[in-house]
Design a protein around this motif. Sequence first.
Motif, PDB file in Angstrom:
ATOM      1  N   GLN A  56     -61.924 -11.734 -61.876  1.00 54.61           N
ATOM      2  CA  GLN A  56     -60.989 -11.590 -60.957  1.00 54.61           C
ATOM      3  C   GLN A  56     -59.844 -12.184 -60.898  1.00 54.61           C
ATOM      4  N   VAL A  57     -60.228 -13.951 -60.605  1.00 53.63           N
ATOM      5  CA  VAL A  57     -59.430 -14.722 -60.205  1.00 53.63           C
ATOM      6  C   VAL A  57     -59.980 -15.609 -61.063  1.00 53.63           C
ATOM      7  N   SER A  58     -58.333 -15.678 -61.332  1.00 52.61           N
ATOM      8  CA  SER A  58     -57.681 -17.065 -61.772  1.00 52.61           C
ATOM      9  C   SER A  58     -56.793 -18.698 -61.431  1.00 52.61           C
ATOM     10  N   ALA A  59     -57.327 -19.944 -62.293  1.00 49.34           N
ATOM     11  CA  ALA A  59     -56.812 -21.054 -61.399  1.00 49.34           C
ATOM     12  C   ALA A  59     -55.609 -21.758 -61.888  1.00 49.34           C
ATOM     13  N   SER A  60     -55.313 -22.049 -61.043  1.00 46.30           N
ATOM     14  CA  SER A  60     -54.270 -23.503 -61.500  1.00 46.30           C
ATOM     15  C   SER A  60     -54.589 -25.199 -60.993  1.00 46.30           C
ATOM     16  N   VAL A  88     -55.420 -22.431 -65.601  1.00 46.63           N
ATOM     17  CA  VAL A  88     -54.473 -20.959 -66.709  1.00 46.63           C
ATOM     18  C   VAL A  88     -53.333 -22.077 -66.955  1.00 46.63           C
ATOM     19  N   ALA A  89     -52.632 -22.996 -65.632  1.00 43.80           N
ATOM     20  CA  ALA A  89     -51.625 -23.090 -65.525  1.00 43.80           C
ATOM     21  C   ALA A  89     -51.515 -24.304 -65.102  1.00 43.80           C
ATOM     22  N   VAL A  90     -50.246 -24.993 -64.587  1.00 45.57           N
ATOM     23  CA  VAL A  90     -50.166 -26.241 -64.532  1.00 45.57           C
ATOM     24  C   VAL A  90     -49.028 -26.033 -63.152  1.00 45.57           C
ATOM     25  N   GLY A  91     -49.998 -26.510 -61.998  1.00 44.93           N
ATOM     26  CA  GLY A  91     -49.032 -25.995 -61.117  1.00 44.93           C
ATOM     27  C   GLY A  91     -49.814 -25.457 -59.430  1.00 44.93           C
ATOM     28  N   GLU A  92     -49.501 -25.613 -58.143  1.00 46.30           N
ATOM     29  CA  GLU A  92     -47.683 -25.412 -57.951  1.00 46.30           C
ATOM     30  C   GLU A  92     -47.312 -26.547 -57.787  1.00 46.30           C
ATOM     31  N   THR A  93     -45.840 -26.211 -58.754  1.00 41.38           N
ATOM     32  CA  THR A  93     -45.293 -27.203 -58.983  1.00 41.38           C
ATOM     33  C   THR A  93     -43.502 -27.714 -58.113  1.00 41.38           C
ATOM     34  N   GLY A  94     -43.026 -28.461 -58.281  1.00 38.27           N
ATOM     35  CA  GLY A  94     -41.454 -28.355 -57.942  1.00 38.27           C
ATOM     36  C   GLY A  94     -40.731 -28.686 -56.836  1.00 38.27           C
ATOM     37  N   LEU A  95     -39.110 -28.613 -56.713  1.00 37.77           N
ATOM     38  CA  LEU A  95     -39.117 -29.500 -55.945  1.00 37.77           C
ATOM     39  C   LEU A  95     -38.095 -28.412 -54.557  1.00 37.77           C
ATOM     40  N   ASP A  96     -38.251 -29.260 -53.032  1.00 41.20           N
ATOM     41  CA  ASP A  96     -38.630 -28.640 -51.999  1.00 41.20           C
ATOM     42  C   ASP A  96     -37.576 -30.059 -51.164  1.00 41.20           C
ATOM     43  N   VAL A 121     -51.654 -29.769 -72.585  1.00 38.53           N
ATOM     44  CA  VAL A 121     -51.915 -29.024 -73.013  1.00 38.53           C
ATOM     45  C   VAL A 121     -51.411 -27.619 -73.710  1.00 38.53           C
ATOM     46  N   GLY A 122     -49.998 -27.485 -72.996  1.00 37.56           N
ATOM     47  CA  GLY A 122     -49.649 -26.099 -73.733  1.00 37.56           C
ATOM     48  C   GLY A 122     -50.194 -24.899 -72.533  1.00 37.56           C
ATOM     49  N   LYS A 123     -50.011 -25.233 -71.726  1.00 39.46           N
ATOM     50  CA  LYS A 123     -50.237 -24.139 -70.218  1.00 39.46           C
ATOM     51  C   LYS A 123     -48.923 -24.403 -69.541  1.00 39.46           C
ATOM     52  N   PRO A 124     -48.419 -23.157 -69.175  1.00 39.93           N
ATOM     53  CA  PRO A 124     -47.240 -22.686 -68.498  1.00 39.93           C
ATOM     54  C   PRO A 124     -47.240 -23.698 -66.829  1.00 39.93           C
ATOM     55  N   LEU A 125     -45.897 -23.455 -66.277  1.00 37.46           N
ATOM     56  CA  LEU A 125     -45.853 -23.618 -64.887  1.00 37.46           C
ATOM     57  C   LEU A 125     -46.019 -23.063 -64.286  1.00 37.46           C
ATOM     58  N   ILE A 126     -46.166 -23.316 -62.894  1.00 44.68           N
ATOM     59  CA  ILE A 126     -45.956 -22.603 -61.672  1.00 44.68           C
ATOM     60  C   ILE A 126     -44.536 -23.386 -60.398  1.00 44.68           C
ATOM     61  N   PRO A 253     -52.373 -16.034 -70.973  1.00 39.86           N
ATOM     62  CA  PRO A 253     -53.583 -15.635 -71.825  1.00 39.86           C
ATOM     63  C   PRO A 253     -55.024 -15.972 -71.686  1.00 39.86           C
ATOM     64  N   LEU A 254     -55.098 -16.946 -70.662  1.00 38.37           N
ATOM     65  CA  LEU A 254     -56.352 -17.487 -70.731  1.00 38.37           C
ATOM     66  C   LEU A 254     -56.244 -16.807 -69.439  1.00 38.37           C
ATOM     67  N   ALA A 255     -55.810 -15.528 -68.723  1.00 37.01           N
ATOM     68  CA  ALA A 255     -56.881 -15.239 -67.044  1.00 37.01           C
ATOM     69  C   ALA A 255     -56.923 -13.977 -67.980  1.00 37.01           C
ATOM     70  N   ARG A 256     -56.563 -13.434 -69.071  1.00 42.37           N
ATOM     71  CA  ARG A 256     -57.461 -11.733 -69.792  1.00 42.37           C
ATOM     72  C   ARG A 256     -58.504 -12.555 -70.466  1.00 42.37           C
ATOM     73  N   LYS A 257     -59.521 -13.451 -71.042  1.00 44.36           N
ATOM     74  CA  LYS A 257     -59.996 -13.596 -71.085  1.00 44.36           C
ATOM     75  C   LYS A 257     -62.091 -13.953 -70.744  1.00 44.36           C
TER      76      LYS A 257
END
Length: 267
Positions: A56-60, A88-96, A121-126, A253-257
Amino acid sequence: MLVDSHCHLDLIDPSLDRVEALLAQAAAVGVGHFLCVSVSLGNAPVVRALAARYPQVSASVGVHPNQVGDDEPDVARLAGLAADPLIVAVGETGLDYHYGAEHITLQQARLRTHVRAAREVGKPLIVHMREATDDTLRILAEERAQEVGGVMHCFTEDWPTAQRALELGFHISFSGIVTFKTAEPIREAARRVPAERLLVETDAPYLAPVPHRGKQNQPAYVRQVADCVAGLRGVEPSLLDAQVSRNFFALFPLARKDQAGLRAASR
Protein backbone atom coordinates in the motif's frame (compact mmCIF):
# COMPACT_ATOMS: atom_id res chain seq x y z
CA MET A 1 -10.70 4.45 -0.09
CA LEU A 2 -8.66 7.61 0.42
CA VAL A 3 -5.04 8.16 -0.66
CA ASP A 4 -2.38 10.25 1.07
CA SER A 5 -0.65 11.48 -2.06
CA HIS A 6 2.43 12.87 -0.29
CA CYS A 7 3.99 11.85 3.01
CA HIS A 8 7.41 11.09 4.45
CA LEU A 9 6.99 7.94 6.51
CA ASP A 10 10.71 7.61 7.10
CA LEU A 11 10.92 11.14 8.52
CA ILE A 12 8.20 10.40 11.07
CA ASP A 13 10.01 7.30 12.33
CA PRO A 14 11.78 4.75 10.11
CA SER A 15 11.33 1.83 12.54
CA LEU A 16 9.12 -0.88 11.10
CA ASP A 17 6.97 -1.07 14.23
CA ARG A 18 6.17 2.62 14.00
CA VAL A 19 5.53 2.53 10.24
CA GLU A 20 3.16 -0.39 10.64
CA ALA A 21 1.31 1.46 13.41
CA LEU A 22 0.99 4.57 11.22
CA LEU A 23 -0.38 2.56 8.32
CA ALA A 24 -2.85 0.78 10.61
CA GLN A 25 -4.06 4.04 12.14
CA ALA A 26 -4.62 5.44 8.66
CA ALA A 27 -6.42 2.31 7.49
CA ALA A 28 -8.80 2.64 10.44
CA VAL A 29 -10.11 5.93 8.96
CA GLY A 30 -10.25 4.66 5.38
CA VAL A 31 -6.82 5.65 4.07
CA GLY A 32 -5.60 2.80 1.91
CA HIS A 33 -2.60 4.02 -0.08
CA PHE A 34 0.39 6.27 0.57
CA LEU A 35 3.02 7.90 -1.62
CA CYS A 36 6.23 8.10 0.42
CA VAL A 37 8.32 10.84 -1.13
CA SER A 38 12.10 11.01 -1.31
CA VAL A 39 13.86 14.25 -0.37
CA SER A 40 17.49 13.24 -1.01
CA LEU A 41 19.59 10.55 -2.58
CA GLY A 42 20.50 9.59 0.96
CA ASN A 43 16.96 8.71 2.00
CA ALA A 44 15.83 7.33 -1.37
CA PRO A 45 16.87 3.73 -0.50
CA VAL A 46 14.84 3.85 2.71
CA VAL A 47 11.80 5.16 0.86
CA ARG A 48 12.16 2.47 -1.78
CA ALA A 49 12.53 -0.22 0.90
CA LEU A 50 9.21 0.84 2.42
CA ALA A 51 7.52 0.50 -0.96
CA ALA A 52 9.13 -2.91 -1.41
CA ARG A 53 7.85 -4.07 1.98
CA TYR A 54 4.31 -2.63 1.97
CA PRO A 55 2.06 -3.02 -1.09
CA GLN A 56 0.00 0.00 0.00
CA VAL A 57 3.08 2.27 -0.11
CA SER A 58 4.52 3.77 -3.29
CA ALA A 59 7.83 5.59 -3.62
CA SER A 60 9.50 8.42 -5.50
CA VAL A 61 13.10 9.47 -6.01
CA GLY A 62 14.36 13.04 -5.96
CA VAL A 63 16.26 15.79 -4.16
CA HIS A 64 14.28 18.49 -2.34
CA PRO A 65 15.16 22.08 -3.34
CA ASN A 66 16.29 22.88 0.22
CA GLN A 67 18.61 19.88 0.37
CA VAL A 68 22.10 21.38 0.21
CA GLY A 69 25.32 19.40 0.38
CA ASP A 70 23.70 16.20 -0.82
CA ASP A 71 25.21 14.14 -3.60
CA GLU A 72 24.01 16.08 -6.64
CA PRO A 73 22.46 13.87 -9.36
CA ASP A 74 22.87 14.35 -13.06
CA VAL A 75 20.12 13.38 -15.51
CA ALA A 76 21.55 9.93 -16.26
CA ARG A 77 21.92 8.97 -12.62
CA LEU A 78 18.51 10.27 -11.59
CA ALA A 79 16.82 8.63 -14.57
CA GLY A 80 18.57 5.38 -13.71
CA LEU A 81 17.18 5.47 -10.19
CA ALA A 82 13.75 6.53 -11.39
CA ALA A 83 13.56 3.67 -13.91
CA ASP A 84 13.07 1.23 -11.03
CA PRO A 85 9.53 -0.24 -11.30
CA LEU A 86 8.93 0.50 -7.62
CA ILE A 87 9.46 4.22 -8.26
CA VAL A 88 6.24 5.87 -9.43
CA ALA A 89 7.40 9.51 -9.66
CA VAL A 90 10.38 11.85 -9.82
CA GLY A 91 10.70 14.28 -6.92
CA GLU A 92 10.32 15.97 -4.61
CA THR A 93 11.82 18.72 -6.70
CA GLY A 94 11.03 22.37 -7.31
CA LEU A 95 12.05 25.80 -6.06
CA ASP A 96 11.92 27.28 -2.55
CA TYR A 97 13.11 30.86 -2.19
CA HIS A 98 11.83 31.18 1.38
CA TYR A 99 14.57 29.04 2.90
CA GLY A 100 16.95 28.62 -0.01
CA ALA A 101 17.21 31.98 -1.75
CA GLU A 102 21.02 31.89 -1.53
CA HIS A 103 20.99 28.73 -3.66
CA ILE A 104 18.74 29.91 -6.49
CA THR A 105 21.12 28.92 -9.28
CA LEU A 106 21.59 25.43 -7.83
CA GLN A 107 17.85 24.98 -7.29
CA GLN A 108 16.97 26.00 -10.81
CA ALA A 109 19.58 23.71 -12.36
CA ARG A 110 18.42 20.84 -10.16
CA LEU A 111 14.78 21.38 -11.16
CA ARG A 112 15.78 21.17 -14.82
CA THR A 113 17.65 17.93 -14.09
CA HIS A 114 14.57 16.41 -12.50
CA VAL A 115 12.28 17.40 -15.37
CA ARG A 116 14.69 15.95 -17.93
CA ALA A 117 15.02 12.72 -15.96
CA ALA A 118 11.24 12.45 -15.62
CA ARG A 119 10.80 12.91 -19.34
CA GLU A 120 13.45 10.27 -20.02
CA VAL A 121 11.68 7.63 -17.92
CA GLY A 122 8.13 8.83 -18.61
CA LYS A 123 7.12 9.32 -14.99
CA PRO A 124 5.30 12.29 -13.41
CA LEU A 125 6.90 14.97 -11.27
CA ILE A 126 6.29 15.97 -7.66
CA VAL A 127 6.87 19.73 -7.46
CA HIS A 128 7.46 21.90 -4.40
CA MET A 129 6.90 25.62 -5.00
CA ARG A 130 7.37 28.29 -2.33
CA GLU A 131 7.84 31.99 -3.03
CA ALA A 132 9.11 31.05 -6.49
CA THR A 133 5.96 30.87 -8.58
CA ASP A 134 7.09 32.53 -11.79
CA ASP A 135 10.47 30.80 -11.97
CA THR A 136 8.99 27.39 -11.15
CA LEU A 137 6.28 27.55 -13.78
CA ARG A 138 8.62 29.09 -16.34
CA ILE A 139 11.21 26.33 -15.95
CA LEU A 140 8.54 23.62 -16.05
CA ALA A 141 7.28 25.08 -19.33
CA GLU A 142 10.77 25.54 -20.81
CA GLU A 143 11.69 21.94 -19.98
CA ARG A 144 8.40 20.59 -21.39
CA ALA A 145 7.23 19.15 -18.08
CA GLN A 146 3.74 18.92 -19.55
CA GLU A 147 4.94 15.84 -21.43
CA VAL A 148 4.89 13.89 -18.16
CA GLY A 149 2.70 16.05 -15.93
CA GLY A 150 2.74 15.70 -12.20
CA VAL A 151 1.48 17.38 -9.07
CA MET A 152 2.00 20.74 -7.42
CA HIS A 153 2.26 19.34 -3.94
CA CYS A 154 1.20 21.18 -0.77
CA PHE A 155 -0.31 23.95 -2.86
CA THR A 156 -0.08 27.29 -1.06
CA GLU A 157 -0.92 29.72 -3.85
CA ASP A 158 -4.09 31.33 -5.19
CA TRP A 159 -6.54 30.30 -7.89
CA PRO A 160 -4.85 32.19 -10.79
CA THR A 161 -1.60 30.36 -9.97
CA ALA A 162 -3.45 27.05 -9.85
CA GLN A 163 -4.85 27.81 -13.30
CA ARG A 164 -1.33 28.31 -14.66
CA ALA A 165 -0.22 24.96 -13.24
CA LEU A 166 -3.33 23.25 -14.59
CA GLU A 167 -2.52 24.60 -18.05
CA LEU A 168 0.82 22.78 -17.81
CA GLY A 169 -1.03 19.52 -17.17
CA PHE A 170 -0.40 19.37 -13.42
CA HIS A 171 -2.65 18.19 -10.63
CA ILE A 172 -3.09 20.34 -7.51
CA SER A 173 -2.69 18.77 -4.07
CA PHE A 174 -3.91 20.33 -0.85
CA SER A 175 -2.35 19.71 2.56
CA GLY A 176 -3.40 20.53 6.12
CA ILE A 177 -2.94 24.23 5.39
CA VAL A 178 -6.31 24.19 3.61
CA THR A 179 -7.97 23.57 6.99
CA PHE A 180 -6.65 26.89 8.35
CA LYS A 181 -9.45 29.45 8.11
CA THR A 182 -6.89 32.20 7.56
CA ALA A 183 -5.75 30.52 4.33
CA GLU A 184 -8.62 31.83 2.20
CA PRO A 185 -6.73 32.08 -1.14
CA ILE A 186 -5.78 28.39 -0.81
CA ARG A 187 -9.32 27.46 0.22
CA GLU A 188 -10.68 29.32 -2.80
CA ALA A 189 -8.36 27.35 -5.07
CA ALA A 190 -9.56 24.13 -3.42
CA ARG A 191 -13.13 25.08 -4.30
CA ARG A 192 -12.30 25.73 -7.95
CA VAL A 193 -9.75 23.12 -9.07
CA PRO A 194 -11.45 20.73 -11.52
CA ALA A 195 -12.50 17.54 -9.76
CA GLU A 196 -10.40 15.35 -12.03
CA ARG A 197 -7.19 17.25 -11.17
CA LEU A 198 -7.57 17.33 -7.38
CA LEU A 199 -5.42 15.51 -4.79
CA VAL A 200 -5.04 15.65 -1.01
CA GLU A 201 -2.03 14.92 1.17
CA THR A 202 -0.53 15.28 4.63
CA ASP A 203 3.14 16.07 3.90
CA ALA A 204 3.61 14.25 7.22
CA PRO A 205 5.39 14.79 9.55
CA TYR A 206 4.80 18.46 8.67
CA LEU A 207 1.72 20.73 8.53
CA ALA A 208 -0.80 18.86 10.67
CA PRO A 209 -4.37 19.97 9.91
CA VAL A 210 -6.93 21.36 12.31
CA PRO A 211 -7.70 19.97 14.94
CA HIS A 212 -4.17 18.50 15.19
CA ARG A 213 -2.34 21.71 14.35
CA GLY A 214 0.95 21.97 16.26
CA LYS A 215 1.32 18.20 16.58
CA GLN A 216 3.44 15.87 14.49
CA ASN A 217 1.47 15.08 11.35
CA GLN A 218 0.71 11.51 10.26
CA PRO A 219 -1.02 9.90 7.26
CA ALA A 220 -4.28 9.27 9.14
CA TYR A 221 -4.78 13.03 9.29
CA VAL A 222 -5.37 13.19 5.55
CA ARG A 223 -8.92 12.36 6.60
CA GLN A 224 -9.30 15.88 8.06
CA VAL A 225 -7.80 17.41 4.90
CA ALA A 226 -10.17 15.49 2.63
CA ASP A 227 -13.22 16.26 4.76
CA CYS A 228 -12.34 19.96 4.75
CA VAL A 229 -11.94 20.03 0.96
CA ALA A 230 -15.22 18.15 0.56
CA GLY A 231 -16.93 20.77 2.71
CA LEU A 232 -15.41 23.62 0.73
CA ARG A 233 -16.62 22.04 -2.52
CA GLY A 234 -20.05 21.09 -1.17
CA VAL A 235 -19.73 17.36 -1.88
CA GLU A 236 -20.07 14.27 0.26
CA PRO A 237 -16.74 13.14 1.76
CA SER A 238 -17.19 9.65 0.32
CA LEU A 239 -17.51 11.10 -3.18
CA LEU A 240 -14.40 13.23 -2.73
CA ASP A 241 -12.47 10.21 -1.39
CA ALA A 242 -13.34 8.22 -4.49
CA GLN A 243 -12.51 11.09 -6.84
CA VAL A 244 -9.07 11.87 -5.42
CA SER A 245 -8.21 8.16 -5.32
CA ARG A 246 -9.10 7.81 -9.01
CA ASN A 247 -7.05 10.89 -9.75
CA PHE A 248 -4.04 9.53 -7.86
CA PHE A 249 -3.95 6.20 -9.67
CA ALA A 250 -4.52 7.88 -13.03
CA LEU A 251 -1.55 10.18 -12.42
CA PHE A 252 0.65 7.46 -10.89
CA PRO A 253 -0.40 4.30 -12.75
CA LEU A 254 2.51 2.23 -11.43
CA ALA A 255 1.08 2.62 -7.93
CA ARG A 256 -1.88 0.40 -8.78
CA LYS A 257 0.07 -2.55 -10.15
CA ASP A 258 0.37 -5.78 -8.20
CA GLN A 259 4.11 -5.98 -7.65
CA ALA A 260 4.07 -8.67 -4.96
CA GLY A 261 6.70 -10.75 -6.68
CA LEU A 262 8.93 -7.75 -7.27
CA ARG A 263 8.49 -6.64 -3.65
CA ALA A 264 9.43 -10.09 -2.34
CA ALA A 265 12.54 -10.14 -4.52
CA SER A 266 13.50 -6.64 -3.41
CA ARG A 267 13.56 -7.26 0.33
